[in-house]
Design an enzyme around this catalytic site. Sequence first.
Site: not given
Length: 163
Positions: A70-74
């Site tokens: 769920g990280q922003r970059k993913i």
Amino acid sequence: MGLLSLLRKLKSAPDRELRILLLGLDNAGKTTILKKLASEDVTHITPTQGFNIKSVQSEGFKLNVWDIGGQRKIRPYWRNYFENTDVLELAELLAEEKLAGVPLLVFANKQDLFNAAPASELADGLNLPAIRDRSWQIQACSALTGEALKDGLDWVCKNIKKK
């Protein structure tokens, strides 16, 4: 393997296999939910880099649950996982054409915390009552304790059977 054993195995085989995407913001508890559903230890969870997949049996279904980081970059890569998805678990993706009509289950996780928002408040905040193009459910739960996770899966299976 005897005939009786073979028949029992065939009878216990799932009626249908489903693909479920478990999407959400970082630190929402997706991996903990996945591991708890798979009856695995949840004491040491690290942020998901990419994805995890586990298969879980429920209500005669084999549920292939994909836990996507769920990280922003993913998040921009989430669209790569939409194909052949049977259940959606994140309200922000409701407008995606590829997911039209896919049932929505929102786990209102971390209900074991003192300051957790009630599921009804989250439903209103996500404007879930306004959803008319698919069935939806908000399930108050605690991934850490496992409370009500099975209820969410049962809802998924019942709604897929209605399709």
